[in-house]
Scaffold this motif. Sequence first.
Motif, mmCIF file in Angstrom:
data_model
loop_
_atom_site.group_PDB
_atom_site.id
_atom_site.type_symbol
_atom_site.label_atom_id
_atom_site.label_comp_id
_atom_site.label_asym_id
_atom_site.label_seq_id
_atom_site.Cartn_x
_atom_site.Cartn_y
_atom_site.Cartn_z
ATOM 1 N N ASP A 1 28.455 32.869 27.387
ATOM 2 C CA ASP A 1 28.349 33.008 26.803
ATOM 3 C C ASP A 1 26.565 33.702 26.400
ATOM 4 O OD1 ASP A 1 29.995 31.467 25.389
ATOM 5 O OD2 ASP A 1 29.013 29.327 25.958
ATOM 6 N N ARG A 2 26.274 33.987 27.661
ATOM 7 C CA ARG A 2 25.473 35.021 27.681
ATOM 8 C C ARG A 2 25.435 36.588 27.975
ATOM 9 N NH1 ARG A 2 23.398 31.843 33.869
ATOM 10 N NH2 ARG A 2 23.289 29.906 32.863
ATOM 11 N N GLY A 3 26.800 36.556 28.186
ATOM 12 C CA GLY A 3 26.714 38.643 27.558
ATOM 13 C C GLY A 3 28.622 38.620 28.348
ATOM 14 N N ASP A 4 28.663 39.553 28.633
ATOM 15 C CA ASP A 4 30.310 40.998 29.057
ATOM 16 C C ASP A 4 29.765 40.113 30.737
ATOM 17 O OD1 ASP A 4 31.253 40.731 26.755
ATOM 18 O OD2 ASP A 4 30.588 43.151 27.194
ATOM 19 N N LEU A 5 30.834 39.933 31.762
ATOM 20 C CA LEU A 5 30.999 40.004 32.620
ATOM 21 C C LEU A 5 31.578 41.503 33.308
ATOM 22 C CD1 LEU A 5 31.773 36.452 33.392
ATOM 23 C CD2 LEU A 5 29.590 37.517 33.459
ATOM 24 N N ASP A 6 32.002 41.880 34.444
ATOM 25 C CA ASP A 6 32.608 43.030 34.521
ATOM 26 C C ASP A 6 33.946 42.961 34.992
ATOM 27 O OD1 ASP A 6 34.121 45.226 35.622
ATOM 28 O OD2 ASP A 6 32.186 45.737 37.186
ATOM 29 N N ALA A 7 34.932 43.491 34.597
ATOM 30 C CA ALA A 7 36.178 42.693 34.802
ATOM 31 C C ALA A 7 36.694 43.286 35.493
ATOM 32 C CB ALA A 7 36.862 43.489 33.099
ATOM 33 N N ARG A 8 36.825 44.035 36.093
ATOM 34 C CA ARG A 8 36.797 44.566 37.635
ATOM 35 C C ARG A 8 36.139 43.497 38.710
ATOM 36 N NH1 ARG A 8 34.395 50.220 36.654
ATOM 37 N NH2 ARG A 8 32.577 48.377 36.069
ATOM 38 N N SER A 9 35.450 42.816 39.078
ATOM 39 C CA SER A 9 35.580 42.194 39.568
ATOM 40 C C SER A 9 35.556 40.581 40.085
ATOM 41 C CB SER A 9 33.417 41.845 39.618
ATOM 42 O OG SER A 9 33.763 43.090 40.193
ATOM 43 N N PRO A 10 35.737 39.095 40.865
ATOM 44 C CA PRO A 10 35.949 38.347 39.974
ATOM 45 C C PRO A 10 34.483 37.965 39.591
ATOM 46 C CG PRO A 10 35.154 39.177 42.720
ATOM 47 C CD PRO A 10 35.217 40.154 41.961
ATOM 48 N N TRP A 11 34.820 36.707 39.168
ATOM 49 C CA TRP A 11 33.247 35.833 38.404
ATOM 50 C C TRP A 11 33.343 34.371 39.008
ATOM 51 C CZ3 TRP A 11 35.187 32.092 35.784
ATOM 52 C CH2 TRP A 11 36.621 32.418 34.515
ATOM 53 N N ILE A 12 32.244 33.717 38.443
ATOM 54 C CA ILE A 12 32.169 32.181 38.851
ATOM 55 C C ILE A 12 31.394 31.106 38.307
ATOM 56 C CG2 ILE A 12 29.776 32.954 40.372
ATOM 57 C CD1 ILE A 12 31.743 30.961 42.616
ATOM 58 N N SER A 13 31.841 30.157 38.176
ATOM 59 C CA SER A 13 31.422 29.725 36.884
ATOM 60 C C SER A 13 31.557 28.245 37.933
ATOM 61 C CB SER A 13 32.321 29.326 36.267
ATOM 62 O OG SER A 13 31.944 28.415 34.864
ATOM 63 N N GLN B 1 33.906 21.313 38.845
ATOM 64 C CA GLN B 1 34.991 21.953 39.795
ATOM 65 C C GLN B 1 33.712 23.295 40.334
ATOM 66 O OE1 GLN B 1 38.292 22.094 36.822
ATOM 67 N NE2 GLN B 1 39.390 21.387 38.739
ATOM 68 N N LEU B 2 33.969 24.357 40.957
ATOM 69 C CA LEU B 2 34.348 25.916 41.297
ATOM 70 C C LEU B 2 35.084 26.442 40.490
ATOM 71 C CD1 LEU B 2 31.628 24.672 42.646
ATOM 72 C CD2 LEU B 2 30.573 26.220 42.748
ATOM 73 N N LEU B 3 35.665 27.780 39.911
ATOM 74 C CA LEU B 3 36.435 28.341 39.611
ATOM 75 C C LEU B 3 35.707 29.201 39.678
ATOM 76 C CD1 LEU B 3 38.744 28.835 38.097
ATOM 77 C CD2 LEU B 3 37.213 28.808 35.833
ATOM 78 N N VAL B 4 36.915 30.252 40.567
ATOM 79 C CA VAL B 4 36.113 31.897 40.971
ATOM 80 C C VAL B 4 37.660 32.543 40.178
ATOM 81 C CG1 VAL B 4 35.589 33.560 42.921
ATOM 82 C CG2 VAL B 4 34.798 31.191 42.972
ATOM 83 N N CYS B 5 36.859 32.977 39.391
ATOM 84 C CA CYS B 5 38.272 34.239 39.131
ATOM 85 C C CYS B 5 38.172 36.025 38.255
ATOM 86 C CB CYS B 5 39.158 33.527 37.709
ATOM 87 S SG CYS B 5 40.289 33.762 36.493
ATOM 88 N N ARG B 6 39.233 35.985 39.076
ATOM 89 C CA ARG B 6 39.717 37.422 38.578
ATOM 90 C C ARG B 6 40.568 37.745 37.428
ATOM 91 N NH1 ARG B 6 39.187 43.442 42.392
ATOM 92 N NH2 ARG B 6 39.948 44.811 40.655
ATOM 93 N N VAL B 7 40.116 38.754 36.782
ATOM 94 C CA VAL B 7 41.385 39.175 35.531
ATOM 95 C C VAL B 7 41.240 40.648 35.534
ATOM 96 C CG1 VAL B 7 42.146 38.914 32.422
ATOM 97 C CG2 VAL B 7 40.653 36.830 33.832
ATOM 98 N N ASP B 8 42.605 40.708 35.807
ATOM 99 C CA ASP B 8 43.285 42.431 35.969
ATOM 100 C C ASP B 8 43.853 43.160 34.861
ATOM 101 O OD1 ASP B 8 43.286 44.797 37.363
ATOM 102 O OD2 ASP B 8 43.957 44.456 38.699
ATOM 103 N N GLY B 9 43.473 43.783 34.607
ATOM 104 C CA GLY B 9 44.244 44.448 33.332
ATOM 105 C C GLY B 9 43.546 45.650 32.145
ATOM 106 N N PRO B 10 44.355 46.348 31.681
ATOM 107 C CA PRO B 10 43.467 47.983 31.464
ATOM 108 C C PRO B 10 43.379 46.848 29.982
ATOM 109 C CG PRO B 10 46.445 47.880 31.041
ATOM 110 C CD PRO B 10 45.722 46.561 32.240
ATOM 111 N N GLU B 11 43.046 46.188 29.096
ATOM 112 C CA GLU B 11 42.395 46.064 28.469
ATOM 113 C C GLU B 11 41.586 44.556 28.349
ATOM 114 O OE1 GLU B 11 42.230 48.222 26.018
ATOM 115 O OE2 GLU B 11 43.898 49.294 26.584
#
Length: 311
Positions: free
Chosen positions: A80-92, A64-74
């Motif tokens: 496993d490679r490092g932080d992603l920008d929580a203000r943007s969608p990401w894909i895996s 599968q390809l999961l495209v996701c965004r987590v939107d929350g103040p905290e």
Amino acid sequence: MRFRTRDITRVESTWKQFVPSAVLHDVDPTSFLFDWHSADLGGVSMVRYDLAAEVRSTAEPQEQLLVCRVDGPEARVYSDRGDLDARSPWISEGQRVHAHWEGGARVTALVFERKALERQARRISGDDSLSVRVRDLSPRSAHAAAAWDRMFAYIEQSALTLADNSSDELLRAELARHSAATTLAAFAVADRLERHRPAQAAPAPATVRRALQYIAENAHSPITVDDVATAVHISTRGLQYAFRRALDVTPAESLRQARLDGAHRDLRSGTPVTVSAVARRWGFSHPSRFAAAYRESFGVLPSVTAAKHRR
């Protein structure tokens, strides 16, 4: 599917229907509330949920390809490679992605079946050698991320009106194509494969005529350019080339025109039906865009045609 619950066990069991590898860790039951909305568009599932709790989660999608965004103040999102920008969608497509938030967050996601997204990529590009491979978990740019967010809002709003039966099958397919096209544009996910056979020879004009006949007979169904190519025994890329050479249009443009023609016939029939219902029947989910395309093709607005032929 829509529901709200305070039953913690429903969260993971529901999410696993879409991403079997998903795991929730340390959900705080004292502030728990789960508000879920999902829709199956065929080859891709749309998911949006609000989860009020302290949550740690992990997703590692397979096939599968999961495209996701987590939107929350905290909210914090990281691979496993490092932080992603929580203000943007990401894909895996298999890379583990973790999320942590306190208090609550809204999660929006599209879950593509790999083969379905690959078919869409080849149909859109006309290149049968394309393969879906995630090269970067982050979007190409802030503009691309914003475009993906707007697309998701449109898909979710449109999905709210979908019927459970097959009456909206064509519209459902168009929403799936739109979500795939925007995702492919927003992320670096397409690679060319080495060709294992020579390029297909130019087809005879009869191939184009057969393709046009197939389009005319099946435009009311959720067919794709891939389906047209298969029906006339040619590759998608070969079909693209044949249409350009013979008609100076793409197969997708011909399919769109066939659907406009179908809507035109329905509006001229005098049958009591709304313009929006005709638009939906022929796969046009946005009334103003349908009206603009109809006017460009027939010189008048669809409402004018309907009024003129109303019994």
